[in-house]
Write a protein that holds these residues in place. Structure first.
Motif, PDB file in Angstrom:
ATOM      1  N   LYS A   6      34.460 -37.599  81.438  1.00 20.48           N
ATOM      2  CA  LYS A   6      34.919 -38.217  80.199  1.00 20.48           C
ATOM      3  C   LYS A   6      34.253 -37.558  78.993  1.00 20.48           C
ATOM      4  N   MET A   7      32.945 -37.294  79.105  1.00 18.39           N
ATOM      5  CA  MET A   7      32.236 -36.633  78.004  1.00 18.39           C
ATOM      6  C   MET A   7      32.760 -35.224  77.782  1.00 18.39           C
ATOM      7  N   ALA A   8      33.071 -34.514  78.855  1.00 19.35           N
ATOM      8  CA  ALA A   8      33.625 -33.165  78.724  1.00 19.35           C
ATOM      9  C   ALA A   8      34.990 -33.218  78.044  1.00 19.35           C
ATOM     10  N   GLN A   9      35.801 -34.207  78.390  1.00 21.60           N
ATOM     11  CA  GLN A   9      37.113 -34.359  77.766  1.00 21.60           C
ATOM     12  C   GLN A   9      36.969 -34.686  76.283  1.00 21.60           C
ATOM     13  N   ARG A  10      36.032 -35.556  75.964  1.00 17.84           N
ATOM     14  CA  ARG A  10      35.797 -35.886  74.550  1.00 17.84           C
ATOM     15  C   ARG A  10      35.330 -34.657  73.771  1.00 17.84           C
ATOM     16  N   GLU A  11      34.470 -33.866  74.379  1.00 12.50           N
ATOM     17  CA  GLU A  11      33.992 -32.640  73.729  1.00 12.50           C
ATOM     18  C   GLU A  11      35.154 -31.680  73.487  1.00 12.50           C
ATOM     19  N   ALA A  12      36.041 -31.541  74.479  1.00 13.71           N
ATOM     20  CA  ALA A  12      37.204 -30.673  74.326  1.00 13.71           C
ATOM     21  C   ALA A  12      38.127 -31.195  73.228  1.00 13.71           C
ATOM     22  N   ASP A  13      38.309 -32.515  73.162  1.00  9.75           N
ATOM     23  CA  ASP A  13      39.134 -33.111  72.111  1.00  9.75           C
ATOM     24  C   ASP A  13      38.528 -32.870  70.735  1.00  9.75           C
ATOM     25  N   LEU A  14      37.206 -32.980  70.638  1.00 12.22           N
ATOM     26  CA  LEU A  14      36.525 -32.748  69.369  1.00 12.22           C
ATOM     27  C   LEU A  14      36.700 -31.301  68.924  1.00 12.22           C
ATOM     28  N   MET A  15      36.555 -30.361  69.850  1.00 15.09           N
ATOM     29  CA  MET A  15      36.731 -28.952  69.499  1.00 15.09           C
ATOM     30  C   MET A  15      38.167 -28.674  69.046  1.00 15.09           C
ATOM     31  N   GLU A  16      39.112 -29.281  69.722  1.00 15.84           N
ATOM     32  CA  GLU A  16      40.520 -29.112  69.340  1.00 15.84           C
ATOM     33  C   GLU A  16      40.762 -29.684  67.946  1.00 15.84           C
ATOM     34  N   SER A  17      40.179 -30.838  67.647  1.00 18.23           N
ATOM     35  CA  SER A  17      40.317 -31.446  66.317  1.00 18.23           C
ATOM     36  C   SER A  17      39.698 -30.560  65.245  1.00 18.23           C
ATOM     37  N   ARG A  18      38.553 -29.979  65.553  1.00 16.23           N
ATOM     38  CA  ARG A  18      37.902 -29.101  64.575  1.00 16.23           C
ATOM     39  C   ARG A  18      38.724 -27.836  64.337  1.00 16.23           C
ATOM     40  N   LYS A  19      39.342 -27.303  65.379  1.00 21.05           N
ATOM     41  CA  LYS A  19      40.207 -26.133  65.210  1.00 21.05           C
ATOM     42  C   LYS A  19      41.407 -26.478  64.336  1.00 21.05           C
ATOM     43  N   LYS A  20      42.019 -27.633  64.578  1.00 22.38           N
ATOM     44  CA  LYS A  20      43.156 -28.060  63.772  1.00 22.38           C
ATOM     45  C   LYS A  20      42.738 -28.280  62.325  1.00 22.38           C
ATOM     46  N   GLN A  21      41.576 -28.896  62.129  1.00 27.22           N
ATOM     47  CA  GLN A  21      41.089 -29.132  60.785  1.00 27.22           C
ATOM     48  C   GLN A  21      40.877 -27.810  60.056  1.00 27.22           C
ATOM     49  N   ALA A  22      40.269 -26.836  60.721  1.00 26.64           N
ATOM     50  CA  ALA A  22      40.038 -25.529  60.102  1.00 26.64           C
ATOM     51  C   ALA A  22      41.370 -24.854  59.772  1.00 26.64           C
ATOM     52  N   LEU A  23      42.332 -24.958  60.657  1.00 28.10           N
ATOM     53  CA  LEU A  23      43.648 -24.370  60.409  1.00 28.10           C
ATOM     54  C   LEU A  23      44.320 -25.043  59.224  1.00 28.10           C
ATOM     55  N   TYR A  24      44.311 -26.356  59.170  1.00 24.91           N
ATOM     56  CA  TYR A  24      44.944 -27.080  58.065  1.00 24.91           C
ATOM     57  C   TYR A  24      44.244 -26.798  56.744  1.00 24.91           C
ATOM     58  N   GLU A  25      42.918 -26.715  56.779  1.00 22.27           N
ATOM     59  CA  GLU A  25      42.180 -26.426  55.546  1.00 22.27           C
ATOM     60  C   GLU A  25      42.434 -25.007  55.059  1.00 22.27           C
ATOM     61  N   SER A  26      42.691 -24.085  55.964  1.00 22.07           N
ATOM     62  CA  SER A  26      42.986 -22.717  55.545  1.00 22.07           C
ATOM     63  C   SER A  26      44.389 -22.615  54.946  1.00 22.07           C
ATOM     64  N   VAL A  27      45.274 -23.488  55.328  1.00 24.45           N
ATOM     65  CA  VAL A  27      46.648 -23.462  54.842  1.00 24.45           C
ATOM     66  C   VAL A  27      46.802 -24.321  53.596  1.00 24.45           C
ATOM     67  N   GLN A  28      46.121 -25.444  53.541  1.00 23.66           N
ATOM     68  CA  GLN A  28      46.260 -26.387  52.437  1.00 23.66           C
ATOM     69  C   GLN A  28      45.012 -26.404  51.575  1.00 23.66           C
ATOM     70  N   THR A  29      45.182 -26.794  50.348  1.00 21.35           N
ATOM     71  CA  THR A  29      44.048 -26.968  49.465  1.00 21.35           C
ATOM     72  C   THR A  29      43.493 -28.363  49.688  1.00 21.35           C
ATOM     73  N   VAL A  30      42.209 -28.406  49.938  1.00 20.78           N
ATOM     74  CA  VAL A  30      41.579 -29.685  50.224  1.00 20.78           C
ATOM     75  C   VAL A  30      40.466 -29.907  49.196  1.00 20.78           C
ATOM     76  N   GLU A  31      40.521 -31.074  48.547  1.00 21.15           N
ATOM     77  CA  GLU A  31      39.451 -31.438  47.635  1.00 21.15           C
ATOM     78  C   GLU A  31      38.569 -32.477  48.299  1.00 21.15           C
ATOM     79  N   ARG A  32      37.321 -32.224  48.284  1.00 15.61           N
ATOM     80  CA  ARG A  32      36.401 -33.190  48.879  1.00 15.61           C
ATOM     81  C   ARG A  32      35.961 -34.172  47.806  1.00 15.61           C
ATOM     82  N   GLN A  33      36.025 -35.433  48.140  1.00 13.15           N
ATOM     83  CA  GLN A  33      35.620 -36.473  47.196  1.00 13.15           C
ATOM     84  C   GLN A  33      34.311 -37.077  47.673  1.00 13.15           C
ATOM     85  N   LEU A  34      33.462 -37.374  46.717  1.00 13.13           N
ATOM     86  CA  LEU A  34      32.171 -37.978  47.052  1.00 13.13           C
ATOM     87  C   LEU A  34      32.190 -39.443  46.906  1.00 13.13           C
TER      88      LEU A  34
END
Length: 76
Positions: free
Chosen positions: A48-76
Motif C-alpha cells: 500500500k505504501m509503495a502504491q501511495r508513493e507511485a501515486d504521489l510521483m505520478e501526481s508530481r509529474k502531472k503537476q510539473a507538466l501542467y505548470e510548464s504548460v499553464q501560468t500558475v500564480e502562487r498565493q500566500l
C-alpha cells in the motif's frame, strides 16, 4: 486392583495425556497462524505504501507538466 480398574485407569491416563497434548498443539497452531497474519499485514502495508508513493510521483509529474504548460500564480 481388578483388571477392569487397571484398564479404566490406563484408558483415563491415555485420554488425559492425549487431551493435554491436543490443547497444547492447538495453542501452538493458533499462535503460528496469528503470526502469519501479522506477516501478511506487513506485506499488505508495504504494498500500500509503495502504491501511495507511485501515486504521489505520478501526481508530481502531472503537476510539473501542467505548470510548464499553464501560468500558475502562487498565493500566500
Amino acid at each position: 486392583m481388578s483388571s477392569r480398574a487397571k484398564v479404566t485407569l490406563a484408558a483415563t491416563v491415555v485420554l488425559s495425556a492425549f487431551t493435554i497434548w491436543g490443547v497444547h498443539y492447538l495453542q501452538h497452531k493458533e499462535l503460528e497462524d496469528m503470526y502469519q497474519g501479522v506477516l501478511r499485514d506487513d506485506v499488505r502495508r508495504k504494498e500500500k505504501m509503495a502504491q501511495r508513493e507511485a501515486d504521489l510521483m505520478e501526481s508530481r509529474k502531472k503537476q510539473a507538466l501542467y505548470e510548464s504548460v499553464q501560468t500558475v500564480e502562487r498565493q500566500l
